[in-house]
Design an enzyme around this catalytic site. Structure first.
Site, PDB file in Angstrom:
ATOM      1  N   LYS A  70       0.857  -1.195   0.000  1.00  0.00           N
ATOM      2  CA  LYS A  70       0.000   0.000   0.000  1.00  0.00           C
ATOM      3  C   LYS A  70       0.892   1.244   0.000  1.00  0.00           C
ATOM      4  O   LYS A  70       1.851   1.328   0.771  1.00  0.00           O
ATOM      5  CB  LYS A  70      -0.875  -0.032   1.264  1.00  0.00           C
ATOM      6  CG  LYS A  70      -1.685   1.226   1.507  1.00  0.00           C
ATOM      7  CD  LYS A  70      -3.109   1.091   1.047  1.00  0.00           C
ATOM      8  CE  LYS A  70      -3.908   2.311   1.489  1.00  0.00           C
ATOM      9  NZ  LYS A  70      -5.220   2.363   0.851  1.00  0.00           N
ATOM     10  N   CYS A 116      -3.112   7.522  -8.925  1.00  0.00           N
ATOM     11  CA  CYS A 116      -4.267   7.699  -8.049  1.00  0.00           C
ATOM     12  C   CYS A 116      -5.094   8.917  -8.478  1.00  0.00           C
ATOM     13  O   CYS A 116      -4.565  10.028  -8.496  1.00  0.00           O
ATOM     14  CB  CYS A 116      -3.759   7.881  -6.615  1.00  0.00           C
ATOM     15  SG  CYS A 116      -4.675   6.887  -5.487  1.00  0.00           S
ATOM     16  N   LYS A 141       3.771   3.438 -12.370  1.00  0.00           N
ATOM     17  CA  LYS A 141       2.356   3.049 -12.468  1.00  0.00           C
ATOM     18  C   LYS A 141       1.571   4.169 -13.132  1.00  0.00           C
ATOM     19  O   LYS A 141       1.567   5.304 -12.661  1.00  0.00           O
ATOM     20  CB  LYS A 141       1.791   2.738 -11.088  1.00  0.00           C
ATOM     21  CG  LYS A 141       0.359   2.199 -11.154  1.00  0.00           C
ATOM     22  CD  LYS A 141      -0.050   1.552  -9.856  1.00  0.00           C
ATOM     23  CE  LYS A 141      -1.473   1.026  -9.920  1.00  0.00           C
ATOM     24  NZ  LYS A 141      -1.868   0.398  -8.651  1.00  0.00           N
TER      25      LYS A 141
END
Lengths: 448, 435
Positions: free
Chosen positions: A45, A134, A172
């Site tokens: 995480k 995100c 990412k």
């Protein structure tokens, strides 16, 4: 049994199944249980300065009785002190040295990145994943997808991390961008060793119609979240394939987005993934799903005569082509198996209202719609099909009108009842060939 | 009308309780939403079943109930009493496919029950009163459906019922594990909320209310009187305690008998659905034994196979090919046994008589026809069976002002058939009056 082990830019993993950076990888205790269940790796995480979360955090789209076809979340990165996370990383690596731990990272200044990377590598992380994806909360602070959406910034920060990192750096990417290839090339330009995609899709998952508040609700308000789960798989597959066939991108890709079982994983690998990352399916059913993923993928590889999962990688990439290169001469028509038909006639309605008006019922000639291409009346087959289950309710296809679109097969509830059969079509031809040869004029255009 | 709670029928629970919301949605989602759906064709009232089911799935329960009531105003009681296995569910494509069919009855109950709860906003608003009025005879499903549809269009509708309770067989005759009398009466009250008036304890032809008076005072008359008394066997020893007519016994059990009464050995005579109902009710109420006596073979029974299967599971014994020839009583006149003869092709075989001991014998071999009422209305004819003659599509009789439907026309079918008849008569009248 096929070899499932992989080498992801130097990171060796017993299998391609990794947990994505998300609530299932929040703590060392969880990750150790996941490794016991069979997961090959876990992306921790996201680490950074701890944040404060809101309540509630998740919302879902159900499809009929299937729960969580899509999941949306507004939870941020880790809310636990960095030192606690690092201590746990150290502990997990000590107990599970052959399993992969990737530290997902998100921070702001170059100095922050330096310190964070060093601490994570000191704790024993096998690699780093830069969270540039995100789409909620953190992006408002200039991190997450706000980096992934700016190729120059993405390349620059990637380059910073490469100055400090001794372990491989995975970038990412966010799907919330106009051109994924541009983002992928920026990751390469910055020196990234690998790419992970997709992060979640920016979304509002629903609206509470009694309170007039979007979901998930935080008091009397909500915000956009990140969408994931089976619903996003097609989006992820496309973005993955777009990178996989890009000449300028040779670095390995870790595929993410709605992977729930071995078949999904095989599809990602066939379109170019080296490892796959899973989140929503685990949030739904737990770590235990990996057993079937390992067994199923292994059986599949055996069945296809592949000795290693590496043989599967990228097998379908070459067959992802531009529309203009598809064969215009290829023809299919629908065939209905009278023995299997249950007489629901969903295909009739779907064809008439949603496709090309070429499925009928009843043993008499039918008038084709005025726009039909074929001439005269549609004639039922002889002998007229009488089904074992459906009796005279079995529909029939007006074959000269059938364009082979698949819709009837897609709505049919009985597997194998409607099949699409290849029939002789025209000579092989493509739109791009027509354009090249000046044969691309279709009568009835704007200037005719 | 409030019924006492300690009635014997209340000792029997619902066999198919109302679905919870999640159960209903899960089942509704399974519905394939067939085109030209076979379930609709199998419904005597042709409810648009896939549409009402998909409305449950979407959470539009009010709209779902409206879809049902548009075709079947007594969609609530029908959802509970219809032999769905023989009708809609029997024709569900899943049935033919060998899968579990959609529980259409239970979904219909869910929608109708939820949408008509007293706390819900009224589903229908009757239109302004028009200058037409209709008298209806008998407060069973046929008349209730007819009166309800008329009242919603503003026609004055008044029902005359000879019993003290309205609802007809829904109140007095349905097996309690399907529908309790109080639930049937709630439905009656719901129909009354549209403005339908019901006068109980009034028998047309007696009580100074003649057919002619109705013809003079009303624009139309609907006869929905159902059937009469239980038919007797006509064998020695039948009159006296312990031998009862099946429908009379069911009515007593549903409305009057108190809980706590013990049932001994019961014999039921007959092979129809009423016979099976009595047998199952007695078995479930704890009878020492229940034996059905039927004069032909099990295959020839007119009762539904799924009902007989249920009866067997509950412990009911079936004696096939046997015909009662008399009842045996003690010196004090108490019933001690039924005497039966073996039969072949429905005919007694001499010398084969034997006794089946019992404390109660329920005779379920049919009900009489209420022929006399026809004579109250000039032009209304009776067929050879004693049933009123009517055009099935419109309910018209030989008298232009008189309509009829339900069991008194068809000789005894389902509640849903009676509702269809009542509805069709109402539609015929409304169309004729241009409403």
């Amino acid at each position: 049994m096929a070899d499932l082990s992989i080498d992801f830019c130097g990171i060796k993993s017993p299998n391609p199944f990794w947990l994505a950076s998300a609530p299932p990888t929040n703590t060392g205790e969880q990750i150790m249980r996941a490794f016991d269940a069979g997961w090959g790796g876990a992306v921790w995480k996201t680490l950074g300065d701890p944040i404060v979360n809101v309540t509630s955090r998740f919302g879902a789209v159900d499809l009929g009785t299937y729960k969580m076809m899509g999941l949306n979340n507004i939870e941020l990165i880790t809310d636990r002190p960095l030192e606690v996370n690092l201590r746990e990383i150290r502990e997990v690596k000590r107990r599970y040295p052959k399993h992969v731990i990737i530290a997902s990272l998100m921070t702001e200044t170059k100095e922050d990145w330096r310190v964070l990377i060093q601490k994570c590598e000191d704790a024993g992380a096998d690699g780093l994943e830069l969270n540039f994806g995100c789409p909620h909360g953190m992006c408002e602070r200039g991190m997450g997808s706000s980096v992934g959406q700016e190729p120059k910034l993405l390349a620059e920060i990637t380059a910073w991390t490469k100055e400090f990192a001794k372990t491989p750096v995975l970038v990412k990417l966010t799907p919330n961008t106009g051109d994924i290839v541009e983002a992928g090339l920026a990751a390469v330009a910055g020196g990234g060793d690998g790419i992970s995609l997709i992060n979640t899709v920016k979304s509002i998952v629903g609206v509470d119609l009694d309170r007039m508040v979007p979901l998930p609700r935080v008091g009397n308000a909500s915000t956009n979240g990140g969408y994931c789960g089976p619903a996003v798989k097609p989006i992820a597959l496309h973005l993955l394939a777009a990178l996989a066939r890009e000449e300028g991108i040779k670095i390995p890709i870790s595929g993410i987005g709605g992977i729930s079982n071995w078949r999904d994983a095989a599809e990602f690998i066939a379109l170019g993934s080296t490892s796959v990352q899973v989140c929503t399916a685990v949030m739904h059913y737990g770590y235990r799903i990996v057993e079937d993923m390992i067994e199923g993928l292994s059986n599949f590889l055996d069945e296809k005569g592949m000795k290693s999962v590496n043989e599967l990688r990228g097998k379908a990439v070459g067959n992802y082509q531009e529309w203009g290169d598809l064969d215009l001469g290829y023809k299919l028509i629908a065939k209905i198996d009278a023995e299997k038909c249950i007489g629901c006639q969903l295909c009739v309605t779907a064809c008439h209202d949603g496709a090309h008006q070429c499925i009928f019922t009843g043993n008499e000639e039918k008038t084709r719609p005025p726009h039909a291409h074929a001439h005269g009346k549609a004639t039922p087959p002889t002998p007229f099909p009488i089904g074992k289950i459906a009796g005279p309710r079995v529909p029939w296809v007006d074959e000269p009108e059938c364009v082979g679109c698949n819709l009837c097969q897609l709505v049919c509830p009985v597997s194998g009842c409607i099949t699409m059969q290849e029939v002789p079509g025209g000579a092989a031809d493509t739109w791009n060939a027509r354009v090249r040869e000046g044969r691309n004029k279709v009568p009835g255009g704007i200037h005719d | 009308m409030a019924l006492p709670q300690d009635r014997l029928e209340n000792a029997l629970d619902d066999k198919k309780p109302t679905f919870s919301e999640s159960e209903a949605r899960a089942e509704a989602e399974r519905c394939l939403y067939c085109a030209d759906a076979p379930c609709i064709k199998a419904c005597p009232t042709e409810i648009d079943i896939p549409t009402f089911i998909k409305k449950i799935a979407s959470g539009n329960v009010r709209g779902s109930a409206k879809t049902i009531f548009d075709q079947n105003l007594l969609g609530y009681s029908c959802s509970r009493v219809c032999p769905v296995e023989e009708l809609c569910v029997g024709d569900c494509v899943y049935t033919g496919w060998g899968r579990d069919p959609i529980p259409i009855g239970r979904l219909q109950r869910y929608a109708t029950e939820k949408a008509t709860k007293p706390e819900e906003k009224a589903l229908f608003t009757p239109k302004a009163r028009k200058d037409k009025k209709v008298a209806l005879i008998g407060a069973g499903p046929a008349s209730l459906a007819c009166a309800g549809y008329l009242a919603l269009e503003g026609v004055e509708a008044i029902i005359f019922e000879k019993r003290a309770v309205a609802g007809g067989l829904n109140t007095t005759g349905i097996a309690p594990y399907k529908l309790h009398a109080q639930d049937a009466l709630h439905e009656v009250e719901w129909v009354q909320s549209f403005g339908v008036k019901i006068e109980t304890g009034v028998e047309v032809g007696k009580d100074h209310l003649t057919g002619q008076k109705l013809l003079d005072a009303y624009d139309a008359v609907f006869i929905g009187v159902g059937l009469g008394e239980d038919t007797k066997l006509g064998v020695p020893g039948e009159d006296g305690p312990g031998v009862v007519g099946a429908t009379a016994w069911i009515e007593e059990m549903k409305l009057h008998k108190k809980q706590g009464e013990k049932l001994g050995h019961v014999v039921v005579v007959g092979g129809g659905n009423t016979a099976i109902d009595v047998a199952r009710e007695c078995a479930l109420l704890g009878a020492a034994s229940v034996t059905m006596v039927y004069r032909r073979s099990a295959k020839e029974m007119s009762g539904y196979a799924h009902e007989m299967e249920g009866a067997r599971v509950e412990g009911v014994q079936l004696v096939e090919s046997a015909q009662p020839v008399g009842f045996v009583r003690s010196a004090q006149g108490e019933l001690t046994a039924i005497r039966v003869a073996r039969t072949e092709g429905g005919k007694n075989i001499p010398g084969t008589e034997y006794e089946i001991p019992c404390d109660l014998a329920a005779v379920a071999i049919g009900q009489s026809k209420l022929r006399a009422l026809a004579s109250e209305f000039p032009g209304v004819e009776v067929d050879a069976r004693g049933c009123l003659k009517a055009d099935p599509a419109t309910g018209r009789t030989g008298n232009a002002k008189v309509f009829t439907g339900g069991d008194c026309v068809n000789g005894g079918k389902e509640v849903v058939n009676a509702v269809a008849d009542g509805r069709n008569a109402a539609r015929t009248l409304l169309a004729a009056w241009g409403f």
